[in-house]
Design an enzyme around this catalytic site. Structure first.
Site, PDB file in Angstrom:
ATOM      1  N   HIS A 184      -7.250  -9.038   6.745  1.00 12.55           N
ATOM      2  CA  HIS A 184      -7.256  -7.951   5.756  1.00 12.55           C
ATOM      3  C   HIS A 184      -5.835  -7.655   5.259  1.00 12.55           C
ATOM      4  O   HIS A 184      -5.608  -7.529   4.057  1.00 12.55           O
ATOM      5  CB  HIS A 184      -7.888  -6.708   6.399  1.00 12.55           C
ATOM      6  CG  HIS A 184      -7.981  -5.515   5.505  1.00 12.55           C
ATOM      7  ND1 HIS A 184      -9.184  -4.992   5.060  1.00 12.55           N
ATOM      8  CD2 HIS A 184      -7.034  -4.718   4.964  1.00 12.55           C
ATOM      9  CE1 HIS A 184      -8.956  -3.945   4.293  1.00 12.55           C
ATOM     10  NE2 HIS A 184      -7.649  -3.742   4.223  1.00 12.55           N
TER      11      HIS A 184
ATOM     12  N   CYS B 137     -10.849   0.376   3.925  1.00  8.48           N
ATOM     13  CA  CYS B 137      -9.438   0.170   3.583  1.00  8.48           C
ATOM     14  C   CYS B 137      -8.840   1.519   3.208  1.00  8.48           C
ATOM     15  O   CYS B 137      -9.488   2.305   2.505  1.00  8.48           O
ATOM     16  CB  CYS B 137      -9.350  -0.800   2.405  1.00  8.48           C
ATOM     17  SG  CYS B 137      -7.683  -1.056   1.792  1.00  8.48           S
TER      18      CYS B 137
ATOM     19  N   HIS C 202      -3.737  -8.295   1.621  1.00 10.60           N
ATOM     20  CA  HIS C 202      -3.015  -7.274   0.846  1.00 10.60           C
ATOM     21  C   HIS C 202      -1.677  -7.827   0.335  1.00 10.60           C
ATOM     22  O   HIS C 202      -1.308  -7.605  -0.815  1.00 10.60           O
ATOM     23  CB  HIS C 202      -2.706  -6.051   1.722  1.00 10.60           C
ATOM     24  CG  HIS C 202      -3.758  -4.986   1.690  1.00 10.60           C
ATOM     25  ND1 HIS C 202      -4.171  -4.368   0.528  1.00 10.60           N
ATOM     26  CD2 HIS C 202      -4.460  -4.394   2.690  1.00 10.60           C
ATOM     27  CE1 HIS C 202      -5.095  -3.453   0.826  1.00 10.60           C
ATOM     28  NE2 HIS C 202      -5.288  -3.453   2.120  1.00 10.60           N
TER      29      HIS C 202
ATOM     30  N   GLN D 267       0.821  -1.218   0.000  1.00  8.07           N
ATOM     31  CA  GLN D 267       0.000   0.000   0.000  1.00  8.07           C
ATOM     32  C   GLN D 267       0.855   1.268   0.000  1.00  8.07           C
ATOM     33  O   GLN D 267       0.349   2.356  -0.254  1.00  8.07           O
ATOM     34  CB  GLN D 267      -0.934   0.031   1.224  1.00  8.07           C
ATOM     35  CG  GLN D 267      -2.063  -0.979   1.146  1.00  8.07           C
ATOM     36  CD  GLN D 267      -2.970  -0.868   2.358  1.00  8.07           C
ATOM     37  OE1 GLN D 267      -2.645  -1.396   3.415  1.00  8.07           O
ATOM     38  NE2 GLN D 267      -4.089  -0.180   2.221  1.00  8.07           N
TER      39      GLN D 267
HETATM   40 ZN   LIG Z   1      -6.535  -2.333   3.250  1.00  3.48          ZN
END
Ligand SMILES: [Zn+2]
Length: 214
Positions: free
Chosen positions: A131, A89, A135, A51
């Site tokens: 979660h 998210c 990812h 991310q």
């Molecule tokens: Zn996320």
């Protein structure tokens, strides 16, 4: 420590698999420090390295009233039960979805200092671990939606609809040596499976689009 840019959907890096960390060296420590700062700044409870654009199996967590956690090479060894949860998210700002998660998760990881951890987690911690490990494998919360109409944005002054499938994205389109900013809409109900998203990635690459990192 410094803030890093959080990549938002449909940035293709969110669909990439992160690589195993072989040694907890300076780069991994500074990455995890930056991820903690970035996660806290954004008000999130979890963040995965892809991310922030880094393909390493590193996750940071900050659950309410708890200390920060750094999870290197985290793995889920067992999970049990099914429950429905509302989830968001940091890579989908403003969106929430209703999805299914496990009730209990057994997981292990290595922390920032190289110590081995093994836990049995429930509730929010189990949800966050699922979660974030998703990812690292290129899986997003929208892949687990109970149904596409359960992906919603809060109703705002300008929008009376709480059920909205479209996501506004800005892309920079290369035109010879210059870039032109283009606003476009992605229909989320068409991209919540891996197969349709890979077509979208292909389109973005193939058209010479660069996702806006601003
Ligand atoms: Zn996320």
């Amino acid at each position: 420590m410094s803030l890093r840019k959080i990549r938002t959907f449909p940035d293709p890096i969110l669909r990439k698999k992160c690589r195993i960390v072989k040694a907890i060296d300076h780069s991994v420590k500074s990455l995890s420090d930056d991820m903690i700062e970035t996660m806290d700044y954004a008000g999130g409870i979890g963040l995965a390295a892809n991310q922030v654009g880094v393909l390493k199996r590193v996750v940071t967590l900050h659950l309410p009233e708890e200390d920060h956690r750094v999870l290197v090479n985290p793995e889920i060894q067992a999970s049990s039960g099914v429950r429905q949860v509302r989830e968001g998210c940091l890579s989908f700002p403003g969106y929430q979805g209703l999805l299914t998660r496990s009730i209990t998760v057994e997981a292990r990881w290595i922390d920032r200092n190289g110590s081995y951890f093994k836990i049995s987690a429930e509730d929010l911690l189990a949800q966050a671990i699922e979660h974030e490990i998703d990812h690292l494998n290129g899986i997003l919360f929208v892949d687990h939606l109970v149904a596409h109409q359960h992906l919603t944005r809060p109703v705002t002054e300008n929008s009376l609809e709480s059920h909205n499938h479209d996501l506004d994205v800005t892309v920079n389109v290369k035109n010879n040596d210059t870039y032109e900013r283009l606003k476009t809409r992605v229909e989320l109900n068409k991209v919540y499976s891996d197969s349709s998203l890979s077509e979208l990635q292909y389109d973005l690459y193939d058209a010479g689009y660069l996702l806006d990192r601003e």
